[in-house]
Design an enzyme around this catalytic site. Structure first.
Site, PDB file in Angstrom:
ATOM      1  N   ASP A  12      74.522  58.710 100.467  1.00 27.11           N
ATOM      2  CA  ASP A  12      73.612  59.347 101.476  1.00 27.11           C
ATOM      3  C   ASP A  12      74.328  60.631 102.429  1.00 27.11           C
ATOM      4  O   ASP A  12      75.360  60.001 103.228  1.00 27.11           O
ATOM      5  CB  ASP A  12      72.229  58.316 102.581  1.00 27.11           C
ATOM      6  CG  ASP A  12      71.779  58.761 103.117  1.00 27.11           C
ATOM      7  OD1 ASP A  12      70.470  60.428 103.548  1.00 27.11           O
ATOM      8  OD2 ASP A  12      72.092  59.032 104.754  1.00 27.11           O
TER       9      ASP A  12
ATOM     10  N   GLU B 131      74.646  62.949  98.627  1.00 25.82           N
ATOM     11  CA  GLU B 131      73.812  63.750  98.631  1.00 25.82           C
ATOM     12  C   GLU B 131      74.565  64.370  99.620  1.00 25.82           C
ATOM     13  O   GLU B 131      74.304  64.499 100.353  1.00 25.82           O
ATOM     14  CB  GLU B 131      72.876  63.006  98.932  1.00 25.82           C
ATOM     15  CG  GLU B 131      71.479  63.840  99.430  1.00 25.82           C
ATOM     16  CD  GLU B 131      71.104  63.795 101.940  1.00 25.82           C
ATOM     17  OE1 GLU B 131      70.342  64.307 101.368  1.00 25.82           O
ATOM     18  OE2 GLU B 131      71.917  62.483 102.392  1.00 25.82           O
TER      19      GLU B 131
END
Length: 634
Positions: free
Chosen positions: A315, A368
């Protein structure tokens, strides 16, 4: 000096931890049920280098800070003690006396289990003898190559997928219940992988699991570590890969968590200009500290090696790479060369991905990363970051902006749908329509679509078909495959009742057939990361907003021709140029009644005739309906 027992922290453990290379440190730090001679109990160990004293407190000693003091081990500042009689499921924390004489009660950073929120204590457990029957899957994974294989990922949040009405704690499904029901659903739909949000322990439901306090503990919301392992095992037995969201970018300020752990910035940068995200109110890990690197890399290995997870979606990578991410002038400090790149985070990623993927063949690390940072998926030896794949946020943005447009205006933005093909091979991409696109007033996917009723659903069908044909692996968030109307909320289950309405059932039927078409046709995935796999037939038909392209298989057999019409205008006179004089078999037609179309009778085979069209020597005619999608095999 007494000889160390096997379970105790030794000199080599401390040396390797201090070097950042003790990749199984989780087997030593934390709380471990052991036998010391004839005495059974728990060996506790915690890294708190700047603490004055540390003791372990819990329901086994009435939370008495004087009952079980811990001994400091040099040189890296690990505190240890053995407490006889402590049993499985005991609650505990570390009481840390700071140099200023304050007392902090901290959850164990290496705990494998935690009490159910709102409680914040760690919980003694034993994850040494988990039951695995996924040997076949794990052996096959070692030779699996993601670049040449289908990956259609179902992103899911366990707590809001389905719920039991009227039960305590919001009626969450357990890991075991979710495993059975989600597996049945995914197999029916044709997904290959599941990506789970919010697995590592976190205190606040509304953070969705992105504010982690227990990196080594699957959240107790849905059951025990044994239940979690059962879920992974069950997915594998049913040939479904498992990806976890993983958050090494930042952590919350909660008093029981990692922030200011021993009274000083232990896990975070000491300089608040490097150590805090002003927008998120969170702390940033200090990637210059070898022990912090070890904590994170060991954690990635823990999920993959101990729990058999097949991949991690990392993330907020951009927030780690850029020192000025989300910050104004004066809120950040440049690197030694005067730039805004976090040199320590770059080296951390290279180390992380080299070790994790080097030790776990066939596993994947997914970034990401929302910027144009170069070589995210290139090898560290080529000065890349070493990730397996990267979320294609550029494609997602262009795609959703185009799809929101009234069809009348799409001709002026035709390039938004073709631009991604110009950089599709610069990285190894996943095309994503994730949870981030259906929250915070961005609307659900169906409500991004223009028009009313049929038009909305027809638009979304055309969009999904274009996505599935485009180069790159695929990800859909739960609910998108049956046109969830409301934005997603972690506080309620998906609106499954919508499947009782025909338009939602039509869209689900279409998405299901797209997913199965994707999975069984090599042309749609095996040349995903090289230009030979994709070819525009006509990328410039902006006036009619029609896109036509070919997906090639490696053997150039069973290639697929896609035609997608993004307006409500029927094109009865449509012709498509093709490369060969042969027969083209219609294998997907969005106008079928089961997809909500008119169901007009059509030939299943189309013979190309000589005559230039779309710059090709041959062509055939096909009556293209409003928002029509057609896929042909040749």
């Amino acid at each position: 000096m007494a000889r160390k027992k096997a379970y105790e922290i030794g000199e080599l453990d401390q040396y390797l931890f201090g070097q950042g290379t003790h990749y199984e440190i989780y087997k030593k730090l934390g709380a471990h049920l052991v036998k010391d001679g004839k005495k059974e109990g728990v060996y506790f160990a915690v890294w708190a280098p700047n603490a004055k004293t540390v003791s372990v407190v819990g329901d086994f000693n009435e939370w008495d800070v004087t009952a079980n003091p811990m001994q400091r081990e040099e040189p890296v500042g690990i505190y240890t003690c053995f407490v006889p009689g402590v049993k499985k499921d005991a609650l505990y924390k570390f009481c840390i006396e700071t140099q200023k004489g304050e007392y902090l009660f901290k959850a164990d950073p290496f705990a494998n289990y935690a009490e159910l929120r709102p409680g914040t204590a760690s919980k003694v457990t034993d994850i040494g003898n988990l039951k695995w029957t996924d040997k076949t899957w794990m052996e096959k994974r070692e030779t699996w190559r993601h670049t040449e294989s289908p990956m259609s990922i179902y992103e899911a949040h366990i707590g809001s997928w389905k719920r039991h009405p009227g039960q305590d704690d919001d009626g969450f499904y357990t890991y075991r219940e979710f495993a059975h029901e989600a597996t049945a659903y995914m197999k029916e739909m044709g997904y290959t992988h599941i990506e789970l949000m919010g697995i590592a322990e976190y205190p606040f439901d509304g953070s969705w699991g992105y504010q982690v306090t227990g990196y080594y503990a699957p959240t107790s919301r849905y059951g025990t570590p044994q239940d979690f392992a059962y879920m992974i095992n069950y997915f594998h037995r049913n040939k479904i890969g498992v990806i976890l969201d993983w958050v090494p970018a930042h952590f919350p300020r909660d008093a029981h968590g990692l922030a200011n752990f021993d009274g000083t910035p232990t896990f975070e940068y000491a300089d608040t200009r490097k150590g805090e995200h002003p927008d998120w109110g969170t702390k940033i890990f200090d990637y210059s500290k070898k022990e912090v690197q070890n904590f994170l890399i060991g954690n990635a290995l823990f999920w993959m090696e101990h729990y058999h997870v097949d991949g991690l979606r990392v993330d907020a990578v951009a927030s780690m790479l850029y020192l000025d991410y989300g910050k104004q002038d004066g809120q950040w400090v440049a690197n030694k060369y005067g730039g805004n790149q976090n040199l320590e985070a770059i080296e951390f990623f290279k180390h992380l991905n080299s070790v994790v993927l080097g030790r776990n063949k066939g596993a994947v690390m997914i970034a990401e990363e929302s910027t144009a940072w170069p070589k995210v998926t290139d090898k560290p030896e080529n000065d890349g970051l070493g990730f397996s794949m990267k979320w294609n946020m550029g494609w997602m943005h262009d795609f959703t902006e185009y799809m929101k447009l009234d069809p009348y205006f799409r001709k002026g933005c035709h390039n938004q749908m073709t631009f991604a093909s110009s950089y599709a091979y610069s990285e190894k991409y996943i095309l994503v329509l994730s949870h981030d696109e259906v929250v915070h007033l961005k609307c659900s996917m169906i409500n991004k679509m223009p028009g009313l009723g049929f038009d909305k659903f027809a638009n979304l069908k055309a969009g999904y078909a274009f996505m599935m044909g485009h180069p790159g692996k695929k990800l859909l968030f739960m609910g998108q495959d049956f046109a969830q109307l409301r934005e997603w909320s972690e506080a309620r289950e998906l609106d499954w009742y919508l499947l009782g309405e025909e338009y939602h059932q039509y869209l689900q039927n279409f998405t299901k057939d797209l997913l199965h078409l994707y999975k069984k046709n090599k042309a749609m995935y095996e040349l995903d990361s090289v230009p030979a796999g994709f070819e525009w037939v006509n990328a410039d038909d902006g006036d009619r907003s029609i896109f036509s392209f070919i997906r090639h298989s490696e053997e150039n057999k069973k290639n697929l021709l896609f035609v997608c019409n993004f307006t409500p205008m029927a094109r009865d006179d449509y012709r498509v140029g093709v490369p060969r004089r042969k027969q083209y078999k219609l294998i997907l037609n969005s106008d079928e009644k089961k997809y909500g179309g008119k169901g007009e009778e059509r030939p299943l085979v189309y013979k190309a005739v000589k005559g230039e069209c779309d710059g090709r020597p041959f062509s055939f005619a096909y009556k293209l309906p409003p928002y029509g999608v057609a896929v042909f095999e040749f």
